[in-house]
Scaffold this active site. Sequence first.
Site, PDB file in Angstrom:
ATOM      1  N   HIS A 134      -3.462 -12.784  13.437  1.00 25.84           N
ATOM      2  CA  HIS A 134      -2.562 -11.682  13.781  1.00 25.84           C
ATOM      3  C   HIS A 134      -1.847 -11.987  15.088  1.00 25.84           C
ATOM      4  O   HIS A 134      -2.209 -12.897  15.827  1.00 25.84           O
ATOM      5  CB  HIS A 134      -3.343 -10.379  13.951  1.00 25.84           C
ATOM      6  CG  HIS A 134      -3.982  -9.896  12.693  1.00 25.84           C
ATOM      7  ND1 HIS A 134      -4.923  -8.910  12.674  1.00 25.84           N
ATOM      8  CD2 HIS A 134      -3.807 -10.272  11.407  1.00 25.84           C
ATOM      9  CE1 HIS A 134      -5.319  -8.688  11.428  1.00 25.84           C
ATOM     10  NE2 HIS A 134      -4.651  -9.513  10.648  1.00 25.84           N
ATOM     11  N   ARG A 170      -2.717  -2.934  13.677  1.00 25.00           N
ATOM     12  CA  ARG A 170      -4.182  -3.076  13.775  1.00 25.00           C
ATOM     13  C   ARG A 170      -4.482  -4.529  14.092  1.00 25.00           C
ATOM     14  O   ARG A 170      -4.576  -5.366  13.194  1.00 25.00           O
ATOM     15  CB  ARG A 170      -4.851  -2.643  12.467  1.00 25.00           C
ATOM     16  CG  ARG A 170      -4.664  -1.162  12.159  1.00 25.00           C
ATOM     17  CD  ARG A 170      -5.466  -0.715  10.960  1.00 25.00           C
ATOM     18  NE  ARG A 170      -5.148   0.667  10.625  1.00 25.00           N
ATOM     19  CZ  ARG A 170      -4.245   1.044   9.730  1.00 25.00           C
ATOM     20  NH1 ARG A 170      -3.568   0.120   9.061  1.00 25.00           N
ATOM     21  NH2 ARG A 170      -4.010   2.311   9.482  1.00 25.00           N
ATOM     22  N   GLU A 188      -9.352  -4.735   4.953  1.00 23.05           N
ATOM     23  CA  GLU A 188      -9.063  -3.664   4.000  1.00 23.05           C
ATOM     24  C   GLU A 188      -7.923  -4.075   3.077  1.00 23.05           C
ATOM     25  O   GLU A 188      -7.961  -3.833   1.871  1.00 23.05           O
ATOM     26  CB  GLU A 188      -8.718  -2.372   4.740  1.00 23.05           C
ATOM     27  CG  GLU A 188      -9.851  -1.785   5.547  1.00 23.05           C
ATOM     28  CD  GLU A 188     -11.069  -1.411   4.717  1.00 23.05           C
ATOM     29  OE1 GLU A 188     -10.899  -0.880   3.597  1.00 23.05           O
ATOM     30  OE2 GLU A 188     -12.198  -1.669   5.170  1.00 23.05           O
ATOM     31  N   ASP A 243      -5.425  -7.689   6.782  1.00 27.24           N
ATOM     32  CA  ASP A 243      -6.757  -7.504   7.365  1.00 27.24           C
ATOM     33  C   ASP A 243      -7.774  -7.342   6.235  1.00 27.24           C
ATOM     34  O   ASP A 243      -7.436  -7.490   5.055  1.00 27.24           O
ATOM     35  CB  ASP A 243      -6.788  -6.301   8.323  1.00 27.24           C
ATOM     36  CG  ASP A 243      -6.320  -5.011   7.658  1.00 27.24           C
ATOM     37  OD1 ASP A 243      -6.278  -4.955   6.408  1.00 27.24           O
ATOM     38  OD2 ASP A 243      -6.007  -4.043   8.370  1.00 27.24           O
ATOM     39  N   TYR A 278       2.350  -5.585  13.128  1.00 30.36           N
ATOM     40  CA  TYR A 278       1.202  -4.880  12.554  1.00 30.36           C
ATOM     41  C   TYR A 278       0.350  -4.247  13.642  1.00 30.36           C
ATOM     42  O   TYR A 278      -0.006  -4.892  14.629  1.00 30.36           O
ATOM     43  CB  TYR A 278       0.363  -5.856  11.721  1.00 30.36           C
ATOM     44  CG  TYR A 278      -0.728  -5.193  10.930  1.00 30.36           C
ATOM     45  CD1 TYR A 278      -0.457  -4.098  10.122  1.00 30.36           C
ATOM     46  CD2 TYR A 278      -2.035  -5.670  10.982  1.00 30.36           C
ATOM     47  CE1 TYR A 278      -1.454  -3.486   9.386  1.00 30.36           C
ATOM     48  CE2 TYR A 278      -3.051  -5.070  10.242  1.00 30.36           C
ATOM     49  CZ  TYR A 278      -2.749  -3.974   9.452  1.00 30.36           C
ATOM     50  OH  TYR A 278      -3.745  -3.369   8.725  1.00 30.36           O
ATOM     51  N   ASP A 290      -1.761  -5.018   3.696  1.00 30.00           N
ATOM     52  CA  ASP A 290      -1.834  -5.350   5.127  1.00 30.00           C
ATOM     53  C   ASP A 290      -2.709  -6.576   5.377  1.00 30.00           C
ATOM     54  O   ASP A 290      -3.670  -6.827   4.647  1.00 30.00           O
ATOM     55  CB  ASP A 290      -2.390  -4.159   5.916  1.00 30.00           C
ATOM     56  CG  ASP A 290      -1.381  -3.027   6.028  1.00 30.00           C
ATOM     57  OD1 ASP A 290      -0.187  -3.287   5.841  1.00 30.00           O
ATOM     58  OD2 ASP A 290      -1.801  -1.889   6.308  1.00 30.00           O
ATOM     59  N   GLU A 313       0.803  -1.231   0.000  1.00 28.53           N
ATOM     60  CA  GLU A 313       0.000   0.000   0.000  1.00 28.53           C
ATOM     61  C   GLU A 313       0.828   1.269   0.000  1.00 28.53           C
ATOM     62  O   GLU A 313       0.468   2.238  -0.645  1.00 28.53           O
ATOM     63  CB  GLU A 313      -0.933   0.065   1.230  1.00 28.53           C
ATOM     64  CG  GLU A 313      -1.835  -1.109   1.408  1.00 28.53           C
ATOM     65  CD  GLU A 313      -1.277  -2.029   2.458  1.00 28.53           C
ATOM     66  OE1 GLU A 313      -0.098  -2.359   2.352  1.00 28.53           O
ATOM     67  OE2 GLU A 313      -2.019  -2.427   3.364  1.00 28.53           O
TER      68      GLU A 313
END
Length: 849
Positions: free
Chosen positions: A366, A322, A91, A89, A320, A87, A9
């Site tokens: 995660h 989040r 999104e 997740d 990470y 990432d 990203e």
Amino acid sequence: MAKNLVIVESPAKAKTINKYLGSDYKVLASIGHIKDLPSKGLGVDIENNFEPTYEVIPDVKKRNNKKTVSDLKRAAKESDTIYLAADPDREGEAICQHLAEEIVPKKPAKQVFRVMFNEITKNAIKDAFKEPKQINKDLVDAQQARRILDRLVGYKVSPILWKTVGGKLSAGRVQTVAVRLVVEREREIEVFVQTEYWTIAANLTAKLPPNFDARLYKIEDQTVKTGNFEQDLKKSEVHIKEEKQAKDIVAEAEKENFIVDSVTTKERKRNPTPPFITSKLQQEAARKLGFSVKRTMMAAQKLYEGVEIGKEGLVGLITYMRSDSTRVSDTALAEIRGFIGGEYGADYLPEKPTFYKSKKGAQDAHEAIRPTDANRTPESLRNQLSADEFKLYRLVWQRFVASQMSPAIFDQTTIDIKAGRFMFRVTGSVQKFDGFLKVYQEGRDEKPENEEDTDEERALPKVEQGEQLKLNKITPEQHFTEPPPRYSEATLVKMLEEKGIGRPSTYAAIMTTIQDREYVEKIEGRFHPTGLGTTVNDLLVASFTDLFNTDYTAQMETALDEIEDGKLNWRNALRGFYDKFSVDLKNAEITIKDKKQTSIPTDEICDKCGAGMVIKFGRFGQFLACANYPECKTTREVSQKRSAVSSQPSAEGEDQKQKTDAQAEEVPVCENCGKEMALKRGRFGAFYGCTGYPDCKNIRKIDKKSGATTTVAPPVQLDEKCPLDGANLVIRTGRFGEFTSCSNYPKCSYVKRETLGIACLKCKTGEIAVKKSKRGKNFYGCTNYPKCDAVFWDKPIANVSCPNCHAPFLLEKTTKKEGTFRYCQTEGCDYKIAVSDLTQSSDTNSANT
């Protein structure tokens, strides 16, 4: 040429990953999402089972998204294998799906893989590329369902606010619930009734030092109640309500002998807290560092994506950021246990690793937020990190190290002291072993009302049962119960998390949105609802009893989790939501006509006619207006604390109100016609305008920081004619300085552009002109806009062609790192030269001449 393309990203993440992969890999950044629902229109075909329509995100400000997509397509075409590494997740998975749809060529077929890693380290990157995966359709569906849900709510409900309240207001599935929590807490405070109560403390001396205070605990068999009086008093409780009652007890107790009734000593262990998940990191950073949620996440993002560390170069310092999982990998556990044993000794290392249970619904793929290498102590990085990065890294490091250390051990002693029919009690705590407290202690949101609940150490003398103590003094103290505290960012995130509203990736956006929309304001670190926020909340809650209910919102989050786990079809979930939502929407549109809210009464008085002032809502936000409008057209700015007055204002609050009132009385007078000027709001904020308008068009700008006013110069007529209607051109003063336009504005919208003398290469007929963005920054575009959309964010330099490819002009840019330089924008041409080098070359040529 690299055979493998890797897409992430962000450029920072790309730069860090690039150093771990060989020359066979090319790492590029998508700069976040490349596709989304259209900016105009619903973009969801409800009748066709909620089929969404996506479009490539159009260019905005400094983000040239179309060029990014074009570059990625070209790179994908030239590569054999494409690795999508956004990432780990929802999104990130959606970004990967959209990249696969948009940039991967159909022919010839390419191999496309999904790679994920929780930390940006050499080992993590290498391991991820050894076992690449495919895009997880369930994760993509969960993100898509969430995006469509938010679009349906925002697109369908917001127009109701426009019709009833006014202005371009917005409703959001989660943001509205957050505002509701703030409004409801404010109402709890408003209706709160204080209760008086008294405590009594005896200062005593034993045979051995030190002296100590014991608090009255029981009167006969009834426990003295303190703090919480919301529930009815039990028969086993007694409430000391007033001073006379307290003094009577003191007078009686002073005549009694104070005898030790019992002594209880027990060992108490205090266990460490788990390593951080996102919400806990945000809360603790707010408590200990004073960081906003947004500030915390910005620093965490930098630490995750990579920071320059001396000879090591870019290094990802934390995992990470989040995450809602407290899981720690076996490798990290082995590493941290080795560090603790070596640094602090065997006593601080438990026999086995400590495992923490994640909350229900957590994504255990995660890890918890932890340092990527515990051996990188905060002090070793102090000179490599910015102030925010260092503080946050130290917090993450300390919490993680402490989470695997031994418990702290205390000796807790409770002494009960008999004095006639009274029983006094004191509890003392002495630390025997500091354990994890050597490294870290968790912060608190609020100070406990009952002092006995704190973990504060208190040394007590050694006493024996039956020992008589000497009474030095006995003191009654008056207290009042306090209303529930207003939410801070930390406590609001905590409440949202406890109620299952939102997810780790959304908390920062929620905090920002509810403030940007002016639904709440932060005063001394606490959220207060504005008049606008309260009005919007009441309207939406009354019209949509379920949609903006905390339990219902939490159920929707659970449904999204089930979609992610493959247990629920995303279209079925949306159908279940929309069937009820559409009925509520129709009912709301009918009942809302009776609830049109044009203004909110206030206690302010119009200084012109003496009528009351009301809060109204216009295109540019809320403002105060006279209730006698249109007879009286007085308006003024809503003061910062207008709609957030506490039920028990502090002295500081009163001072602020006096200052605000004083400022309101200073009404400026127009220097052109002598009439009073009125405070107005426009596209660019507040300003003073003459009440003699339209005969007098004088205005004064208001500096946002100082509050000082400056008169705007009247237009200066020129001899030059407007090419559109033949009227004279005039020089005006605008938001960003002087500009030349037609004197017939707004009938004629002609504005003379400052051109650079460079022909537009795209349309061939226009010229490149200097333009201003909404933020006041220069950019350069074609005079034929909107027919021609040629645009440059860096300044084109006339009469300077590229020596390599002979392009007709170069672009000039200035950065902190490289200074001012010129470069060629032509694809495939890498010409670039510092302006200082050009100057030196020119000086040398002059000297030679």
